[in-house]
Design an enzyme around this catalytic site. Structure first.
Site, PDB file in Angstrom:
ATOM      1  N   HIS A 235       0.804  -0.792  -0.424  1.00 43.08           N
ATOM      2  CA  HIS A 235      -0.463  -0.355   0.188  1.00 43.08           C
ATOM      3  C   HIS A 235       0.792   1.001   0.162  1.00 43.08           C
ATOM      4  O   HIS A 235       2.122   1.828   0.942  1.00 43.08           O
ATOM      5  CB  HIS A 235      -0.486  -0.193   1.385  1.00 43.08           C
ATOM      6  CG  HIS A 235      -1.594   1.177   1.740  1.00 43.08           C
ATOM      7  ND1 HIS A 235      -1.832   2.388   1.615  1.00 43.08           N
ATOM      8  CD2 HIS A 235      -3.405   0.811   1.098  1.00 43.08           C
ATOM      9  CE1 HIS A 235      -3.002   2.791   2.076  1.00 43.08           C
ATOM     10  NE2 HIS A 235      -4.057   1.888   1.533  1.00 43.08           N
TER      11      HIS A 235
ATOM     12  N   ASP B  25       3.285  -3.865   7.891  1.00 41.91           N
ATOM     13  CA  ASP B  25       1.982  -3.192   8.371  1.00 41.91           C
ATOM     14  C   ASP B  25       0.549  -4.436   8.045  1.00 41.91           C
ATOM     15  O   ASP B  25       0.950  -5.340   7.341  1.00 41.91           O
ATOM     16  CB  ASP B  25       1.922  -2.874   6.499  1.00 41.91           C
ATOM     17  CG  ASP B  25       0.374  -2.410   6.163  1.00 41.91           C
ATOM     18  OD1 ASP B  25      -0.853  -2.480   6.837  1.00 41.91           O
ATOM     19  OD2 ASP B  25       0.641  -1.504   4.803  1.00 41.91           O
TER      20      ASP B  25
ATOM     21  N   GLN C 148      -4.209  -4.527   7.132  1.00 45.24           N
ATOM     22  CA  GLN C 148      -5.461  -6.063   6.910  1.00 45.24           C
ATOM     23  C   GLN C 148      -5.140  -7.194   7.325  1.00 45.24           C
ATOM     24  O   GLN C 148      -6.140  -8.261   7.885  1.00 45.24           O
ATOM     25  CB  GLN C 148      -5.075  -6.440   5.399  1.00 45.24           C
ATOM     26  CG  GLN C 148      -5.324  -5.401   4.270  1.00 45.24           C
ATOM     27  CD  GLN C 148      -7.127  -4.798   4.488  1.00 45.24           C
ATOM     28  OE1 GLN C 148      -7.772  -5.118   4.675  1.00 45.24           O
ATOM     29  NE2 GLN C 148      -6.460  -3.612   3.835  1.00 45.24           N
TER      30      GLN C 148
ATOM     31  N   LYS D 130     -10.140  -0.206  10.474  1.00 42.15           N
ATOM     32  CA  LYS D 130     -11.006  -1.553   9.883  1.00 42.15           C
ATOM     33  C   LYS D 130     -10.804  -3.138  11.105  1.00 42.15           C
ATOM     34  O   LYS D 130     -10.734  -3.900  10.448  1.00 42.15           O
ATOM     35  CB  LYS D 130      -9.442  -1.810   9.062  1.00 42.15           C
ATOM     36  CG  LYS D 130      -8.781  -0.649   7.728  1.00 42.15           C
ATOM     37  CD  LYS D 130      -7.631  -1.097   7.147  1.00 42.15           C
ATOM     38  CE  LYS D 130      -7.314  -0.074   5.946  1.00 42.15           C
ATOM     39  NZ  LYS D 130      -7.472   0.651   5.105  1.00 42.15           N
TER      40      LYS D 130
ATOM     41  N   CYS E 185      -4.695   2.458  -3.763  1.00 40.99           N
ATOM     42  CA  CYS E 185      -3.348   2.500  -2.988  1.00 40.99           C
ATOM     43  C   CYS E 185      -2.097   2.046  -3.142  1.00 40.99           C
ATOM     44  O   CYS E 185      -1.445   1.658  -2.303  1.00 40.99           O
ATOM     45  CB  CYS E 185      -4.103   3.748  -1.425  1.00 40.99           C
ATOM     46  SG  CYS E 185      -5.263   4.441  -1.366  1.00 40.99           S
TER      47      CYS E 185
HETATM   48  N1  7TS Z   1      -1.786  -0.337   4.837  1.00 41.71           N
HETATM   49  C1  7TS Z   1      -2.625  -1.719   4.420  1.00 41.71           C
HETATM   50  C2  7TS Z   1      -2.223  -2.982   3.734  1.00 41.71           C
HETATM   51  C3  7TS Z   1      -4.324  -0.791   3.690  1.00 41.71           C
HETATM   52  O1  7TS Z   1      -4.923  -1.859   3.746  1.00 41.71           O
HETATM   53  C4  7TS Z   1      -3.567   0.613   4.325  1.00 41.71           C
HETATM   54  C5  7TS Z   1      -5.929   0.542   4.112  1.00 41.71           C
HETATM   55  C6  7TS Z   1      -3.360   1.505   5.080  1.00 41.71           C
HETATM   56  C7  7TS Z   1      -1.877   0.580   5.051  1.00 41.71           C
HETATM   57  C8  7TS Z   1      -3.279   2.866   5.443  1.00 41.71           C
HETATM   58  O2  7TS Z   1      -4.340   2.582   6.352  1.00 41.71           O
HETATM   59  P1  7TS Z   1      -4.538   3.814   6.688  1.00 41.71           P
HETATM   60  O3  7TS Z   1      -6.312   3.773   7.983  1.00 41.71           O
HETATM   61  O4  7TS Z   1      -3.994   4.219   7.493  1.00 41.71           O
HETATM   62  O5  7TS Z   1      -5.465   4.230   5.492  1.00 41.71           O
HETATM   63  N2  7TS Z   1      -6.103   0.365   2.974  1.00 41.71           N
HETATM   64  C9  7TS Z   1      -7.419   0.164   2.165  1.00 41.71           C
HETATM   65  C10 7TS Z   1      -8.329   0.174   1.340  1.00 41.71           C
HETATM   66  O6  7TS Z   1      -7.750  -1.161   1.074  1.00 41.71           O
HETATM   67  N3  7TS Z   1      -9.388   0.644   0.811  1.00 41.71           N
HETATM   68  O7  7TS Z   1      -9.428   2.173   1.036  1.00 41.71           O
HETATM   69  C11 7TS Z   1      -8.164   1.952   2.031  1.00 41.71           C
END
Ligand code: 7TS
Length: 407
Positions: free
Chosen positions: A123, A200, A203, A226, A364
């Site tokens: 990501h 990371d 997920q 999430k 992303c």
């Molecule tokens: N890393 C991964 C693997 C992710 O899926 C996401 C968000 C992030 C980092 C960033 O997380 P945040 O909470 O700081 O935004 N992924 C997604 C997605 O797949 N669709 O919308 C956000």
């Protein structure tokens, strides 16, 4: 027949909504999950009864608020197997946690010529902070090459990791391919060369039991939103000796020990990293989310996510003109696909007319789109409130989309 793991209409009233005349099928939990009643109530109760700033005043509300905030940190620490709650730094989410490590640790310890190992499936949150760190320090980015099904082999890791590897930054679960990456094995190798491992967990923490010790991580970043928690809260876990050596990136109130006109010293970890009034309600909500997930059981959630994603994989793969990405097994809760000749945004639009919520785009993860050779994909992602019915609805939505665009 795979049933949802929870009483959906009781715990997730939002999922009782009808969208365009259909029962809402929410398949966008990889972007953000829905929130159970218990989490909404915890946030509501905090504001109704205990709202006050933390760690400063001695009045009753301030003590209640501080206690609940501290308990939330303890819950999160236990949930991921931290050896002490103080190893949990509250953040806004995964993005902030990863940036904190890149700045606070990277700027201090990564030097010119050091190697930072990544994968092409990361990501942007686990990519751009490292690109920028490399630019600032003169470090070099190296990539683990993916196998044809998007998985990472131990051999590919061995090719990318060298004695110069200072840092490996890798997602445990891909938000696009649903791959589950071999972090413990990779960590072994990186540690042998004296490097550190940044995971990371955006997920993975929502979907599988997490034990930072077994994972072999040095840092783990994840997001509350999430995993049934509120938006704007997440956590960065790190090994205490590393957090102690790492610099803060946010200076101000609550993160200091002593200040005079010219200088300042820092508070202990984790306060050192939590300058300013924190997201108190968010942290308490995240604590309630951890309680909820623990009650359902992370093992059960893990099995459920895999069962749904693998069934969806097989179902979609058998529809002519549909390409699915990532491995057939094991396939975690995010499943990307394309329908021949139809743009994913159009797919998502027709799906919405059927009450089926999916995400379309590059997710992303543009370097991964380049690797896949597509501009974008549609993505269905699953969680504990989804069941086999939802996969039937996903399939129906695909058939409807194909009919619509044939006309
Ligand atoms: N890393 C991964 C693997 C992710 O899926 C996401 C968000 C992030 C980092 C960033 O997380 P945040 O909470 O700081 O935004 N992924 C997604 C997605 O797949 N669709 O919308 C956000």
């Amino acid at each position: 027949m795979i049933q949802p793991l929870v009483d959906v209409s009781r715990d997730f009233p939002i999922l009782n909504r009808r969208i365009n005349g259909h029962r809402l099928v929410y398949l966008d939990s990889a972007a953000t999950s829905q929130k159970p009643e218990s989490v909404i109530e915890a946030v509501d109760a905090y504001y109704h009864q205990s709202n006050a700033n933390v760690f400063r005043s001695v009045h009753t509300l301030a003590e209640e608020s501080t206690t609940q905030f501290t308990e939330a940190r303890e819950k999160v620490g236990r949930f991921i197997g931290a050896s002490q709650a103080e190893e949990v730094v509250f953040t806004r989410g995964t993005t902030e946690g990863l940036n904190m490590v890149a700045r606070g640790f990277g700027d201090r310890f990564v030097k010119e010529g050091d190697e930072i190992v990544l994968s092409p499936m990361e990501h942007h949150s686990n990519l751009i902070p490292w690109q920028q760190l490399a630019r600032r320090t003169g470090a070099v980015l190296r990539y683990i090459e993916l196998a044809d099904d998007g998985t990472i082999s131990l051999e590919a890791i061995r090719e990318a990791v060298t004695p110069r590897t200072r840092l490996l930054a890798l997602s445990r679960i891909s938000n696009v391919l649903g791959t589950i990456n071999p972090i413990p094995e990779a960590a072994d190798l990186v540690h042998r060369h004296g490097g550190i491992v940044v995971v990371d967990g955006a997920q993975s923490v929502p979907h599988e039991p997490t034990d930072v010790q077994a994972l072999g991580a040095d840092f783990l970043a994840f997001s509350g939103h999430k995993m049934c928690g509120p938006t704007g809260i997440g956590a960065l876990w790190g090994k205490m000796p590393l957090l102690e050596r790492m610099d803060p990136i946010m200076y101000g109130g609550e993160m200091i020990s002593y200040v005079d006109r010219e200088t300042a010293t820092w508070a202990e970890v984790p306060q050192k990293f939590e300058g300013g009034t924190p997201n108190i309600a968010g942290a308490i909500g995240l604590g309630a989310a951890v309680d909820y997930l623990t009650q359902v059981g992370m093992e059960a959630i893990h099995r459920h996510s895999l069962a749904l994603a693998e069934l969806a994989f097989a179902t979609l793969e058998s529809i002519p003109g549909v390409s699915v990405y990532g491995p057939a097994h094991p396939h975690a809760a995010a499943l990307s696909f394309n329908i021949d000749g139809i743009h994913p945004h159009d797919v998502a639009q027709v799906f919405d007319s059927q009450g089926v919520a999916v995400r379309a785009g590059h997710h992303c993860a543009q370097p991964l789109m380049q690797w896949l050779g597509v501009g974008s994909t549609a993505r269905a992602s699953f969680y504990l409130y989804n069941g086999e019915d939802d996969i039937q609805r996903l399939k129906d939505a695909i058939l409807e989309t194909k009919r619509y665009f044939k006309r």
